[in-house]
Enzyme design. Structure first.
Site, PDB file in Angstrom:
ATOM      1  N   HIS A   1       3.379   3.472  -5.342  1.00  0.00           N
ATOM      2  CA  HIS A   1       3.241   2.720  -6.591  1.00  0.00           C
ATOM      3  C   HIS A   1       1.828   2.161  -6.727  1.00  0.00           C
ATOM      4  O   HIS A   1       1.238   2.167  -7.813  1.00  0.00           O
ATOM      5  CB  HIS A   1       4.278   1.582  -6.649  1.00  0.00           C
ATOM      6  CG  HIS A   1       5.676   2.055  -6.857  1.00  0.00           C
ATOM      7  ND1 HIS A   1       6.357   1.903  -8.041  1.00  0.00           N
ATOM      8  CD2 HIS A   1       6.528   2.708  -6.036  1.00  0.00           C
ATOM      9  CE1 HIS A   1       7.566   2.419  -7.940  1.00  0.00           C
ATOM     10  NE2 HIS A   1       7.696   2.912  -6.712  1.00  0.00           N
TER      11      HIS A   1
ATOM     12  N   ASP B   1      -9.115  -0.405  -7.429  1.00  0.00           N
ATOM     13  CA  ASP B   1      -8.319  -0.733  -6.251  1.00  0.00           C
ATOM     14  C   ASP B   1      -7.792  -2.163  -6.285  1.00  0.00           C
ATOM     15  O   ASP B   1      -6.679  -2.439  -5.822  1.00  0.00           O
ATOM     16  CB  ASP B   1      -9.171  -0.506  -5.000  1.00  0.00           C
ATOM     17  CG  ASP B   1      -8.375  -0.645  -3.714  1.00  0.00           C
ATOM     18  OD1 ASP B   1      -7.143  -0.509  -3.758  1.00  0.00           O
ATOM     19  OD2 ASP B   1      -8.994  -0.870  -2.651  1.00  0.00           O
TER      20      ASP B   1
ATOM     21  N   HIS C   1       0.834  -1.210   0.000  1.00  0.00           N
ATOM     22  CA  HIS C   1       0.000   0.000   0.000  1.00  0.00           C
ATOM     23  C   HIS C   1       0.868   1.259   0.000  1.00  0.00           C
ATOM     24  O   HIS C   1       0.803   2.093   0.904  1.00  0.00           O
ATOM     25  CB  HIS C   1      -0.955  -0.007   1.197  1.00  0.00           C
ATOM     26  CG  HIS C   1      -2.026  -1.039   1.093  1.00  0.00           C
ATOM     27  ND1 HIS C   1      -1.944  -2.271   1.711  1.00  0.00           N
ATOM     28  CD2 HIS C   1      -3.199  -1.038   0.412  1.00  0.00           C
ATOM     29  CE1 HIS C   1      -3.032  -2.984   1.437  1.00  0.00           C
ATOM     30  NE2 HIS C   1      -3.811  -2.258   0.643  1.00  0.00           N
TER      31      HIS C   1
ATOM     32  N   ASP D   1      -5.577   5.378  -0.225  1.00  0.00           N
ATOM     33  CA  ASP D   1      -4.798   4.648   0.783  1.00  0.00           C
ATOM     34  C   ASP D   1      -3.755   5.539   1.450  1.00  0.00           C
ATOM     35  O   ASP D   1      -2.718   5.033   1.915  1.00  0.00           O
ATOM     36  CB  ASP D   1      -4.110   3.430   0.149  1.00  0.00           C
ATOM     37  CG  ASP D   1      -4.977   2.185   0.165  1.00  0.00           C
ATOM     38  OD1 ASP D   1      -5.814   2.065   1.073  1.00  0.00           O
ATOM     39  OD2 ASP D   1      -4.832   1.351  -0.748  1.00  0.00           O
TER      40      ASP D   1
END
EC number: 3.1.4.-
Length: 480
Positions: A248, A395, A245, A286
């Site tokens: 990238h 996601d 997470h 995130d």
């Protein structure tokens, strides 16, 4: 009735040791016993393993063994006492001492306000000494040490190194900011085939800039290029250096969202505000992720879980960090929108990011299924569900990418999973089954995920957009 004695034999530092403790003593007492045997202090982390490699919980319930079946005790250093305190803190203490001396000369005793300041400085110093990794999690000293077994012993240098790296990336990004990205790259950026592993972080920032400009978002919302660049850079800085997470991942999710907008022609089916919401949600979904999921936060009773009452703690935190960045004038890409537009955009981003909590997966997917037959792009509620689905699909879309891209991401994900399950075992928390390194393999980790999460999402999205094809790369890892 007297408590029974447990005798444990273990190998530490290449020598066989023997520990004896009562079953009615505390976990802290047992841990102190093994710390002493290992000749280390309380700032160190211990891991106990059986001969077959199982991680054992160091507690009064530790099973007795024989010399032949000895355990292995590993010591992981987290030498927080060698941390260098910042010059600013030392300076504050020195000035406080000088002030106290002057007051003592004039009055004879320090007033309450100085005693209070001394107390605050001492508490802050202990926090710096006791927490190996300063973060929003606010873990206790013991939890903080256990959480980061491999950090540098010099926290100040580590912080400077990170800051220097960030500034280096930002300079490179700005140097490239005026360059024209080739049409070939722009076309490739609009497809799920894009390979993030070929690009540096500064180049990813430039490509994110391209996404916002090519969708005409800057023009539609009167966003200055410099403000967008500052915003993108701050987003980059607020992703942690963890296996999965990280920035990238943020880039990949945003790039997938961008490509889906083009492939499904949402550029002409949704308005600019909706496109801004989806792209920004993907970018920020995130922010400041610690590498430990909501289940861990809740079971470990972290400050974050308490702050959000165990309700989507991570996703709520990601939203909070996003709007903290946007609150800075130099980063506020929304500063030229009206108050009404800001509230609409803010509400949309929050809804989309909260939708990435997998605990809500079935709820959102079922809502999308229910409106399939009568879907209307002019219906506000229909569009809201679609936008949530788009962010969710983006996601978890790595497995829909080419195999050479997807496999590397799977390795990163498993590394982060295994880190969490190791921490759960060390802290005596319930171990998340699909993260347990002793039970999970590449194929087994993907079978259920693709069957029950990825394919249903893509299948439902394909009903609305037949132009999408479902070809999950990771399915090649799954045996027939």
């Amino acid at each position: 009735m007297s408590a029974t004695k447990t005798i444990v034999h273990f190998m530490v530092n290449e020598r066989l040791e023997r520990a004896e403790f009562s079953t009615d003593c505390s976990a802290a007492e047992v841990r102190d016993l093994f710390l002493a045997a290992a000749e280390v202090g309380p700032q160190h982390i211990l891991k106990m393993y059986s001969q077959d490699g199982r991680l054992l919980n160091i507690c009064p319930q530790l099973q007795a063994n024989t010399e032949e079946s000895f355990y292995r005790l590993d010591v992981v250093a987290s030498d927080v006492h060698s941390f260098t305190m910042t010059p600013e803190l030392d300076d504050v203490e020195e000035r406080l001492q000088q002030l106290e001396s002057r007051v003592m000369e004039d009055v004879g005793k320090p007033p309450d306000i100085i005693c209070g300041l001394q107390s605050h400085v001492e508490v802050f110093r202990k926090k710096l000494e006791g927490v190996a990794h300063l973060s929003w999690m606010g873990l206790s000293k013991e939890q903080g040490q256990q959480r980061t077994p491999n950090i540098s012993p010099n926290l100040t240098s580590l912080q400077l190194d990170v800051q220097e790296k960030h500034q280096h990336v930002f300079r490179k990004f700005l140097d490239m900011g005026s360059l024209q990205v080739s049409e070939e790259v722009r076309a490739h950026l609009k497809t799920p085939l894009f390979d993030n592993w070929q690009w540096e972080e500064s180049e990813m920032l430039l490509l994110l800039q391209v996404m916002f400009t090519d969708l005409d978002i800057l023009t539609a919302f009167h966003i200055q290029l410099q403000v967008l660049q500052n915003f993108l850079f701050q987003v980059y800085c607020h992703y942690n250096h963890i296996p999965f997470h990280n920035f990238h991942h943020c880039f990949c999710v945003t790039q997938m969202m961008y490509s889906l907008i083009w492939i499904t022609d949402l550029r002409n089916k949704l308005n600019k505000m909706d496109q801004l919401i989806m792209l920004t949600s993907a970018l920020c979904h995130d922010l400041d992720h610690p590498g430990y999921n909501n289940v861990y936060q809740i079971n470990a009773q972290t400050d974050l879980a308490r702050r959000y009452n165990d309700i989507s703690p991570l996703e709520n935190h990601h939203c909070a960090v996003a709007f903290r960045i946007l609150s800075k004038p130099e980063c506020n890409i929304l500063k030229n929108v009206s108050s009404y537009e800001f509230q609409q955009i803010r509400a949309g981003i929050i809804k989309c990011i909260l939708a990435t909590d997998m605990a809500r997966h079935n709820e959102i997917l079922n809502k999308f299924r229910a409106i399939q037959a009568t879907f209307d792009f002019n219906d506000k509620d229909h569009k809201e569900v679609l936008m949530k689905i788009m962010v969710k699909v983006s996601d978890i879309s790595n497995e829909a990418r080419p195999i050479e891209v997807a496999e590397l991401w799977l390795d990163c994900l498993l590394e982060e999973f295994f880190n969490q399950s190791d921490m759960e075992k060390v802290n005596g928390l319930p171990v998340t089954p699909f993260m347990d390194r002793d039970k999970v393999s590449k194929p087994s980790s993907q079978t259920g995920f693709i069957s029950f999460l990825l394919l249903p999402l893509f299948t439902e999205l394909t009903k609305l957009f037949p132009c999408l094809e479902v070809r999950p790369a990771i399915s090649q890892f799954i045996p027939n």
